[in-house]
Design an enzyme around this catalytic site. Structure first.
Site, PDB file in Angstrom:
ATOM      1  CG  HIS A  19      -2.265   0.562   1.023  1.00  0.00           C
ATOM      2  ND1 HIS A  19      -2.878   0.659  -0.218  1.00  0.00           N
ATOM      3  CD2 HIS A  19      -3.172   1.088   1.913  1.00  0.00           C
ATOM      4  CE1 HIS A  19      -4.079   1.201  -0.083  1.00  0.00           C
ATOM      5  NE2 HIS A  19      -4.275   1.475   1.196  1.00  0.00           N
ATOM      6  CG  ASN A  66      -9.008   6.639   6.283  1.00  0.00           C
ATOM      7  OD1 ASN A  66      -7.977   7.131   6.745  1.00  0.00           O
ATOM      8  ND2 ASN A  66      -9.988   6.167   7.037  1.00  0.00           N
ATOM      9  CG  ASP A  91      -1.873   0.788  -3.354  1.00  0.00           C
ATOM     10  OD1 ASP A  91      -2.013   1.972  -2.994  1.00  0.00           O
ATOM     11  OD2 ASP A  91      -2.634  -0.123  -2.962  1.00  0.00           O
ATOM     12  CG  ASN A 112     -10.297   3.491   1.656  1.00  0.00           C
ATOM     13  OD1 ASN A 112     -11.424   3.548   1.156  1.00  0.00           O
ATOM     14  ND2 ASN A 112      -9.940   2.514   2.470  1.00  0.00           N
TER      15      ASN A 112
END
Length: 270
Positions: A19, A66, A91, A112
């Site tokens: 991520h 997020n 990603d 997100n």
């Protein structure tokens, strides 16, 4: 002025996560072009530099993924940067590992970080989608993206991809998105070398009676077809056998026939 945003999660526990490939790409960009030191600002870390005569600001939001849009929004408002000049590195599950795509606008695809930026800044920014591959089952996605890259990945395609993105990044500031994708792809997955051409077999110069030697045939070929010493008629075949059989018959050859005809014509005895 351009704003380049690398997405990820802050803290050493997330540093090697899939991520966090956006953070990794941002770090490599700053390192390659010797941008200024990272400074804590705008709810994140910021580094400044210049690329192709353009001022570039690199941001790594530290709000967690997020809430990334909060940090990005602050930078845009402070520097009055248009959203069209924002480039986000993130990603991408739907691309195989090592693959890359550039996209402007569109949906967030469930990411997100992109969802938060859309909400705070709008959608007309460029996204550099860095493939990390899909685990194959939706239930495994969370563990996959928050899992670390393996040692083999880090030493293999990941290092090559990050280096290629940084090396060719200047094309993006010129608006050459297609050239950027092509160059990075060629570095990460170079074309396989072509197999050497096989030599053509040598041409067979031996022709039949109506080949290159003309209608009368090749004397050498004809001689080759004559029976050799010690050969019986059963040991030979084809035209040579026919000629041998004819030679054994009592029929006069052409020279004898011509001599007889001339003798008759002039009233001479042979």
């Amino acid at each position: 002025m351009f704003l380049v945003v690398g997405l990820g999660n802050p803290g050493s526990g997330y540093a090697a996560n899939r991520h966090n490939i956006g953070f990794m790409a941002a770090d490599e960009l700053v390192r390659r072009y010797s941008f200024g030191p990272w400074r804590k600002k705008f709810q994140g870390q910021v580094s400044e530099g210049e690329l192709n005569g353009q001022k570039v600001l690199v941001l790594k939001p530290e709000t967690f993924m997020n809430l990334s849009g909060q940090s990005v929004g602050e930078v845009l408002r402070f520097y009055k940067i248009p959203v069209e000049n924002v480039i986000v590195l993130h990603d991408e599950l739907d691309l195989p590992p090592g693959k890359l795509r550039v996209k402007r606008g569109g949906g967030h695809g469930g990411h997100n970080g992109l969802k938060s930026i859309d909400a705070h800044c709008g959608k007309e920014y460029r996204r550099i989608r860095l493939g990390i591959g899909h685990p194959g089952d939706k239930s495994r996605v969370h563990g996959h993206v928050l899992g670390d890259f393996s040692k083999a990945e880090q030493d293999g395609w990941l290092m090559t991809l990050l280096d290629a993105v940084a090396a060719e990044f200047g094309r993006l500031t010129k608006g050459d998105d297609g050239g950027f994708m092509s160059k990075v792809s060629a570095i990460v997955s170079p074309p396989k070398p072509k197999a050497p051409k096989k030599d053509k077999p040598a041409a067979d110069n031996t022709k039949g009676a109506k080949g290159a030697s003309g209608a009368k045939g090749d004397k050498n070929s004809e001689a080759a077809n004559q029976p050799q010493a010690g050969e019986g008629i059963d040991d030979i075949s084809g035209a040579a056998k026919v000629r041998l059989e004819r030679a054994d018959t009592p029929v006069s050859n052409a020279a004898s026939a011509m001599a007889e005809a001339l003798a008759k014509a002039f009233g001479k005895k042979k």
